[in-house]
Motif scaffolding. Structure first.
Motif, PDB file in Angstrom:
ATOM      1  N   UNK A  10       0.951  -1.202   0.006  1.00  0.00           N
ATOM      2  CA  UNK A  10      -0.042   0.016   0.161  1.00  0.00           C
ATOM      3  C   UNK A  10       1.075   1.217   0.022  1.00  0.00           C
ATOM      4  N   UNK A  11       0.458   2.327  -0.648  1.00  0.00           N
ATOM      5  CA  UNK A  11       1.142   3.786  -0.646  1.00  0.00           C
ATOM      6  C   UNK A  11       0.447   4.736  -0.415  1.00  0.00           C
ATOM      7  N   UNK A  12       1.179   5.716  -0.123  1.00  0.00           N
ATOM      8  CA  UNK A  12       0.489   7.180   0.258  1.00  0.00           C
ATOM      9  C   UNK A  12       1.487   8.088  -0.587  1.00  0.00           C
ATOM     10  N   UNK A  13       1.406   8.884  -1.149  1.00  0.00           N
ATOM     11  CA  UNK A  13       1.982   9.835  -1.795  1.00  0.00           C
ATOM     12  C   UNK A  13       1.770  11.413  -1.692  1.00  0.00           C
ATOM     13  N   UNK A  14       2.653  12.330  -1.163  1.00  0.00           N
ATOM     14  CA  UNK A  14       2.465  13.745  -0.860  1.00  0.00           C
ATOM     15  C   UNK A  14       3.364  14.585  -1.529  1.00  0.00           C
ATOM     16  N   UNK A  15       3.073  15.856  -1.553  1.00  0.00           N
ATOM     17  CA  UNK A  15       4.161  16.739  -1.949  1.00  0.00           C
ATOM     18  C   UNK A  15       5.065  17.425  -0.769  1.00  0.00           C
ATOM     19  N   UNK A  16       4.571  17.080   0.166  1.00  0.00           N
ATOM     20  CA  UNK A  16       5.216  17.861   1.616  1.00  0.00           C
ATOM     21  C   UNK A  16       6.313  16.828   2.116  1.00  0.00           C
ATOM     22  N   UNK A  17       7.095  17.260   3.101  1.00  0.00           N
ATOM     23  CA  UNK A  17       8.150  16.317   3.457  1.00  0.00           C
ATOM     24  C   UNK A  17       7.873  15.911   4.985  1.00  0.00           C
ATOM     25  N   UNK A  18       6.808  16.234   5.650  1.00  0.00           N
ATOM     26  CA  UNK A  18       6.207  15.827   6.900  1.00  0.00           C
ATOM     27  C   UNK A  18       4.821  15.101   6.783  1.00  0.00           C
ATOM     28  N   UNK A  19       4.661  14.144   7.945  1.00  0.00           N
ATOM     29  CA  UNK A  19       3.519  13.561   8.224  1.00  0.00           C
ATOM     30  C   UNK A  19       2.322  14.638   8.849  1.00  0.00           C
ATOM     31  N   UNK A  20       2.901  15.234   9.553  1.00  0.00           N
ATOM     32  CA  UNK A  20       1.989  16.394  10.330  1.00  0.00           C
ATOM     33  C   UNK A  20       3.075  17.428  11.206  1.00  0.00           C
ATOM     34  N   UNK A  21       2.432  18.519  11.642  1.00  0.00           N
ATOM     35  CA  UNK A  21       2.958  19.330  12.400  1.00  0.00           C
ATOM     36  C   UNK A  21       3.557  18.924  13.884  1.00  0.00           C
TER      37      UNK A  21
END
Length: 114
Positions: A30-41
């Motif tokens: 399974x995969x999740x892709x984002x354009x940011x470098x963090x999961x959360x703040x």
């Protein structure tokens, strides 16, 4: 490979949203892709996000998880949050999927196994 976003259902609401899945002789990825470098703040939110991704994998018996970003690296806080959760679960002898953090997706991708 399934390239459409999908949700992994839970008892009352979805556990997590994933961006892609892949079935191989090794099992389900399974995969999740984002354009940011963090999961959360915050540390708490990062832990919650990591746990949701892992629980989503476990719900469908996925043996591998890829978390990808288009950034050239993941924030160190994200790498540590994932590493801490993986180590903690393995020390507690909880089943944990193999997790890879992919960077620079769409460029010169690099992968870190955790």
């Amino acid at each position: 490979m399934d390239s459409e976003e999908f949700e992994i259902p839970g008892e009352e609401e979805p556990i997590v949203e994933m961006d892609f899945s892949l079935s191989t002789t090794d099992g389900i990825w399974l995969g999740e892709a984002k354009t940011v470098d963090s999961l959360a703040d915050t540390p708490r939110e990062r832990k919650r996000e990591v746990c949701k991704l892992i629980e989503g994998c476990l719900a469908v018996s996925a043996s591998r998880l890829i978390r990808a970003t288009t950034q050239v690296s993941w924030a160190e806080t994200t790498v540590q949050a994932v590493r801490n959760e993986v180590v903690g679960r393995r020390m507690a002898r909880k089943h944990t999927p193999w997790i890879r953090l992919l960077t620079d997706a769409g460029g010169h991708a690099q992968c870190v196994l955790l």
